[in-house]
Design a protein around this motif. Structure first.
Motif, PDB file in Angstrom:
ATOM      1  N   TRP A  48       0.839  -1.198   0.000  1.00  0.00           N
ATOM      2  CA  TRP A  48       0.000   0.000   0.000  1.00  0.00           C
ATOM      3  C   TRP A  48       0.871   1.244   0.000  1.00  0.00           C
ATOM      4  CZ3 TRP A  48      -0.958  -2.352   5.185  1.00  0.00           C
ATOM      5  CH2 TRP A  48      -0.362  -1.640   6.242  1.00  0.00           C
ATOM      6  N   ASP A  49       0.328   2.306  -0.556  1.00  0.00           N
ATOM      7  CA  ASP A  49       0.977   3.617  -0.591  1.00  0.00           C
ATOM      8  C   ASP A  49      -0.147   4.650  -0.596  1.00  0.00           C
ATOM      9  OD1 ASP A  49       2.272   5.997  -1.128  1.00  0.00           O
ATOM     10  OD2 ASP A  49       3.455   5.227  -2.800  1.00  0.00           O
ATOM     11  N   PHE A  50      -0.398   5.274   0.568  1.00  0.00           N
ATOM     12  CA  PHE A  50      -1.531   6.197   0.639  1.00  0.00           C
ATOM     13  C   PHE A  50      -1.176   7.463   1.397  1.00  0.00           C
ATOM     14  CE2 PHE A  50      -2.392   3.629   4.553  1.00  0.00           C
ATOM     15  CZ  PHE A  50      -2.491   4.654   5.488  1.00  0.00           C
ATOM     16  N   ASP A  51      -1.977   8.513   1.130  1.00  0.00           N
ATOM     17  CA  ASP A  51      -1.902   9.784   1.847  1.00  0.00           C
ATOM     18  C   ASP A  51      -3.273  10.101   2.433  1.00  0.00           C
ATOM     19  OD1 ASP A  51       0.681  10.056   0.971  1.00  0.00           O
ATOM     20  OD2 ASP A  51       0.305  11.747  -0.368  1.00  0.00           O
ATOM     21  N   PHE A  52      -3.288  10.589   3.655  1.00  0.00           N
ATOM     22  CA  PHE A  52      -4.484  11.183   4.240  1.00  0.00           C
ATOM     23  C   PHE A  52      -4.164  12.649   4.490  1.00  0.00           C
ATOM     24  CE2 PHE A  52      -6.983  12.648   7.866  1.00  0.00           C
ATOM     25  CZ  PHE A  52      -8.271  12.421   7.383  1.00  0.00           C
ATOM     26  N   VAL A  53      -4.985  13.551   3.933  1.00  0.00           N
ATOM     27  CA  VAL A  53      -4.704  14.986   3.947  1.00  0.00           C
ATOM     28  C   VAL A  53      -5.828  15.733   4.647  1.00  0.00           C
ATOM     29  CG1 VAL A  53      -4.258  17.028   2.513  1.00  0.00           C
ATOM     30  CG2 VAL A  53      -3.467  14.785   1.756  1.00  0.00           C
ATOM     31  N   VAL A  54      -5.457  16.711   5.491  1.00  0.00           N
ATOM     32  CA  VAL A  54      -6.435  17.625   6.076  1.00  0.00           C
ATOM     33  C   VAL A  54      -5.766  18.990   6.218  1.00  0.00           C
ATOM     34  CG1 VAL A  54      -5.826  17.005   8.457  1.00  0.00           C
ATOM     35  CG2 VAL A  54      -8.070  17.995   7.982  1.00  0.00           C
ATOM     36  N   GLY A  55      -6.518  20.055   5.940  1.00  0.00           N
ATOM     37  CA  GLY A  55      -5.954  21.399   6.049  1.00  0.00           C
ATOM     38  C   GLY A  55      -6.637  22.369   5.116  1.00  0.00           C
ATOM     39  N   THR A  56      -5.876  23.362   4.641  1.00  0.00           N
ATOM     40  CA  THR A  56      -6.378  24.384   3.740  1.00  0.00           C
ATOM     41  C   THR A  56      -5.425  24.490   2.549  1.00  0.00           C
ATOM     42  OG1 THR A  56      -5.129  26.206   4.747  1.00  0.00           O
ATOM     43  CG2 THR A  56      -7.268  25.649   5.739  1.00  0.00           C
ATOM     44  N   ASP A  57      -5.746  25.383   1.616  1.00  0.00           N
ATOM     45  CA  ASP A  57      -4.855  25.590   0.478  1.00  0.00           C
ATOM     46  C   ASP A  57      -3.491  26.108   0.927  1.00  0.00           C
ATOM     47  OD1 ASP A  57      -6.604  24.732  -1.476  1.00  0.00           O
ATOM     48  OD2 ASP A  57      -7.519  26.708  -1.742  1.00  0.00           O
TER      49      ASP A  57
END
Length: 234
Positions: A48-57
């Motif tokens: 597996w190779d994943f990203d979880f992203v949270v935030g703003t521009d």
């Protein structure tokens, strides 16, 4: 007149603060690889190779995870987790700072600071270029291109180059001895971009002193695989 200027400045500050507060929150999950590899060396692995992203521009928090699990034993042949902050530095590129932990089974844990770039190079090439800094530093470059055959059928060539900057004998890494992994995957957007199953091939080989260490340990250098998997995005 002075009161008017003060009121105007206060109004501008309030407007800027309101705009900052109104900036929408971005979040999502994306797995570039979630696959089974049937290796020509007789070893099959789940990857597996994943990203979880949270935030703003303007500022994103990213949890990145990569792993290789050997079929049968269930051992983690490779396991990396990163916590990264990502922020724009130009129209097409973000800067990256963070920390990385490498904790595969049977090997000593490694921890690195991360400094890098992530973005879109000319020709719509998605690239990551990162320095991992510690007593066992290395550099990694990743690039991927999505070639549209139809609106749903996509051919995806990729390359990953890892260059040790210092020897790490426990990991069979010799300074300057690069490891190159190339892949070609054909995916189909079955449910928009949320679920895209694919088939393809993958090949990994090391060079220089790293190749010598791998051969000395009795492992095979230069492994090709047929892969079956899916790209996920939520």
């Amino acid at each position: 007149m002075q009161n008017i200027k003060l009121a105007s400045a206060a109004g501008m500050m309030l407007a800027a603060a309101s705009a900052a507060q109104a900036e929408p929150l971005i979040y999502g999950f994306q797995a570039e690889q979630f696959e089974y590899r049937d290796g020509d060396n007789g070893e099959n692995v789940f990857v597996w190779d994943f990203d979880f992203v949270v935030g703003t521009d303007e500022l994103k928090f990213v949890w990145r995870s990569e792993a290789e699990i050997v079929e049968g034993s269930g051992d983690f042949e490779g396991l990396e987790n990163q916590l990264r902050l990502q922020f724009p530095i130009s129209t097409f590129f973000d800067g990256v700072v963070g920390v990385q932990a490498s904790t595969p089974d049977g090997l000593p844990d490694r921890y690195n600071a991360v400094l890098g770039l992530k973005g879109l190079a000319p020709g719509f090439l998605e690239v990551d270029a990162d320095f991992y800094l510690s007593d066992h530093s290395f550099f990694r470059f990743e690039a991927e291109y999505e070639g549209l055959i139809t609106n749903r059928l996509i051919l995806i060539p990729s390359i990953e180059v890892t260059v040790p900057l210092e020897d790490d004998l426990a990991y069979d890494q010799a300074s300057g001895g690069a490891t190159i992994e190339v892949g070609l995957r054909l995916s189909y957007d079955l449910i928009d971009r949320s679920f895209s199953p694919y088939v393809g091939v993958n090949y990994e080989e090391s060079f220089g002193g790293t190749a010598d260490l791998i051969r000395a340990s009795g492992e095979e250098n230069g492994v090709g695989s047929i892969v079956f998997g899916a790209r996920l995005m939520f």
